[in-house]
Design a protein around this motif. Sequence first.
Motif, short mmCIF file in Angstrom:
data_model
loop_
_atom_site.label_atom_id
_atom_site.label_comp_id
_atom_site.label_asym_id
_atom_site.label_seq_id
_atom_site.Cartn_x
_atom_site.Cartn_y
_atom_site.Cartn_z
N GLY A 314 0.78 -1.23 0.00
CA GLY A 314 0.00 0.00 0.00
C GLY A 314 0.81 1.28 0.00
O GLY A 314 0.28 2.34 0.25
N GLU A 317 2.33 0.74 -4.36
CA GLU A 317 2.42 -0.64 -4.81
C GLU A 317 1.78 -0.77 -6.20
O GLU A 317 0.75 -0.17 -6.46
CB GLU A 317 1.66 -1.51 -3.81
N THR A 327 -1.62 1.94 -9.48
CA THR A 327 -0.77 2.13 -8.32
C THR A 327 -1.66 2.30 -7.10
O THR A 327 -2.60 3.10 -7.12
CB THR A 327 0.10 3.39 -8.49
N LEU A 328 -1.36 1.53 -6.07
CA LEU A 328 -2.12 1.62 -4.81
C LEU A 328 -1.27 2.38 -3.81
O LEU A 328 -0.11 2.03 -3.58
CB LEU A 328 -2.42 0.22 -4.29
N SER A 329 -1.83 3.43 -3.22
CA SER A 329 -1.05 4.14 -2.22
C SER A 329 -1.94 4.67 -1.10
O SER A 329 -2.98 5.26 -1.35
CB SER A 329 -0.28 5.31 -2.85
N LEU A 419 -14.20 -0.48 -6.94
CA LEU A 419 -13.08 -1.08 -7.67
C LEU A 419 -13.53 -1.68 -8.99
O LEU A 419 -12.82 -1.59 -10.00
CB LEU A 419 -12.39 -2.14 -6.81
N TYR A 433 -4.95 4.94 -10.38
CA TYR A 433 -4.48 5.08 -9.00
C TYR A 433 -5.62 4.73 -8.05
O TYR A 433 -6.75 5.16 -8.26
CB TYR A 433 -4.01 6.51 -8.70
N VAL A 434 -5.29 3.98 -7.01
CA VAL A 434 -6.26 3.68 -5.96
C VAL A 434 -5.68 4.25 -4.67
O VAL A 434 -4.58 3.87 -4.25
CB VAL A 434 -6.50 2.16 -5.84
N LEU A 441 -7.49 0.78 3.33
CA LEU A 441 -6.34 0.21 2.59
C LEU A 441 -6.39 -1.32 2.55
O LEU A 441 -6.27 -1.92 1.49
CB LEU A 441 -5.02 0.69 3.22
N THR A 444 -9.24 -2.87 0.51
CA THR A 444 -9.02 -2.55 -0.90
C THR A 444 -7.92 -3.43 -1.49
O THR A 444 -8.04 -3.98 -2.58
CB THR A 444 -8.63 -1.07 -1.05
N ARG A 445 -6.85 -3.57 -0.71
CA ARG A 445 -5.71 -4.34 -1.20
C ARG A 445 -6.08 -5.82 -1.37
O ARG A 445 -5.69 -6.46 -2.35
CB ARG A 445 -4.56 -4.19 -0.21
N MET A 448 -8.01 -6.15 -4.49
CA MET A 448 -7.16 -6.03 -5.69
C MET A 448 -6.34 -7.28 -5.89
O MET A 448 -6.12 -7.72 -7.02
CB MET A 448 -6.27 -4.79 -5.59
#
Lengths: 458, 248
Positions: A314, A317, A327-329, A419, A433-434, A441, A444-445, A448
């Motif tokens: 996160g 990533e 990109t997950l941040s 998503l 971007y997420v 987080l 969501t992760r 994904m």
Amino acid sequence: MKLATTLRFYCALWLGKSILLFSRLAGKPGTTLPGAVALKLYPELLARLAGGLPHGAIVVTGTNGKTTTSNLLAEVLQHAGMMLTFNRAGANLVTGITSAFLAASRWDGRNPSQLALLEVDEAAMAKVVPSVKPHTLVITNFFRDQLDRYGELDKTVALVKDTINTYLPHAKLILNADDPLAAQIGANREGVLYYGVAPTDYDITGNSQAREAKFCSFCGHAYDYELYHYGQLGIYTCPGCGFQRPVPDVLADKVQIRGTVGVSFSLGGTAINLQHQGFYSVYNALAAAAAALGMGIGIEHIKAALDGFIPQAGRMEQFLFGAARVTLSLVKNPTGFNEVIRAMVHGEKPLGLMIAINDNAADGRDISWLWDVDFETLADKAEFVICSGSRAEDLAVRLKYAGMETEKLYVVKDLAQALSQLGAKLDAGMSGYVLPTYTALFPTRQLMNAARSKAYAS
Amino acid sequence: MHLKICHLYPDLMDLYGDRGNIISLVQRCRWRGIEVEVGQISLDRQADFRNWDILFLGGGSDREQGLLYEDLCRRRDNLLSAVEDGLPVLGICGGLQLLGKYYQTAAGDRIPGVDILDLWTVAGSKRLIGNVCIQADFLPDAPESGTDKTLVGFENHSGQTFLGKVEPLGRVVKGFGNNGMDGLEGVHYKNVFGTYLHGPLLPKNPYFTDLLLSLALERRWGKSELKVLDDNLELAAHTYMVNRLKQQ
């Protein structure tokens, strides 16, 4: 040690370790509960467990970047052959730190680690530091974060400063020279190692973009800034009392942002190539490098560990989501969010975004910080934004007032639905971007990752 | 038509997304074709408040409020005459406290305020933090909005404010309000509105924002009619919080 105390110590240790064992058997990480229960039984447990390590303890604190900085420093220390007690999961309150010691200790109470590396929340410093007594303390920066938990920023800084002055008069401080709030803690002290960034191509001059620390901590006069790297981080002088950005002992020079590839800089002539995005990654790596250099660790270990480090869960990533790269941040405060935006708008492709704002206690219940994020710079670059999380509507309002057309805004409060909409709207020509807050987080992760494994399976 | 908005001490008093209130006023003017100018007035900069159309004063930390106190006191007479002349003023958190008679610290010292409003503030032992909903009867009737004369926001203050002979802004539906005891929130005197609600306040209470704009247009240009805007997102944010608080 008296017999009764010895008994309580072992009871607490075994109870804590048992809870940890059962938590793990139940598939839970057990990052806070074992410590919380064991401390109830024997409040001095943390001091006892932390007392016996041959190389003592290092603490990393500050607002932004402490998780990444401590992960990077752990990588460096392990590369240099050290065995660590480390609260890797980011559980950075006294219960989480005690749990990390319980995990590292054997059932007889002995801990084979040489050194404890502890990420500590600013507000937990006064509870952790008296027990742990670190010989080295790293401070990343002070920004406004989750105000409803801490009260105001000045109080947080004062709390950290008081804790240091009371409990750590002789500790080595590793301080960010470019942040006046962090740097002022080192004034009139010996054994301070400052790190900072030399002027770069990305600096901002002129109008103050600092939202914190506009005024000198010593005399109240407004600072003069030669340049800003970001936030209040930059090169500053106080015309009132002469306090100024200390000359960095550890300097990052020739900073190059290389889009989604990462960031590079020169550290005393050694080229460091990070796989992290964003300018702030330089500070995280630099803080870790400064702490390692302060402990006498060789630059070859530092380079190898920093270059090889893959960002953790996160934090910028990368995922492949349908045909698009996503990109997950994590986003949690204006400064961090602005740096993510800066990294996003640096790219060529149009942007498709899913932003999830929750307001649970761990996110900060007050979401007014969204209005301090510079969404205005994003308004032209984003093709669409899917607003999600419990405060999706508030986010949509913020984006509307930042100049985004309402046709480009979608309110989809459920994370899974949001998503899947993102997946449907993205194409290969876009960057996705997420950006979730803390409690959004992990779900969501997981979603994904599940989508990714499904894609591999089909 | 144009309006001049004065953001007082923006560098010192901008806790809790206060600039969102300014953004909200500005955008709702622009969307209606009303020209708008924002002046940032800070320490030692001259300003005659009578020439401005809306005055905004946000919240700051204790240290920052201490830095501006003397400067604000020098402006008192000018501010008072502008207020009596009908200048719309929005003071939030520290902005509310500073307009009153005094702030009494935990040690018992009384720091005098500018004494424009009959209210005073006493340092409390615990912070009053959380989402708030108040019933504000001065708001115009807008049955189609579904907001039912409510204001929503987030409060975070340790000072407890008490009102003398002056009206509150509204009555607490959920939350603490001025002091957590008397059920009152904020203050309303002429066109001065003081409150602890940030969040920020104006973006998700668009009817209140428009009221401020109408008052300003009326005072400057003698007309106050505003073009209707699409407020679906704003009202969704508003009613989400009203409903969530009702369920607590």
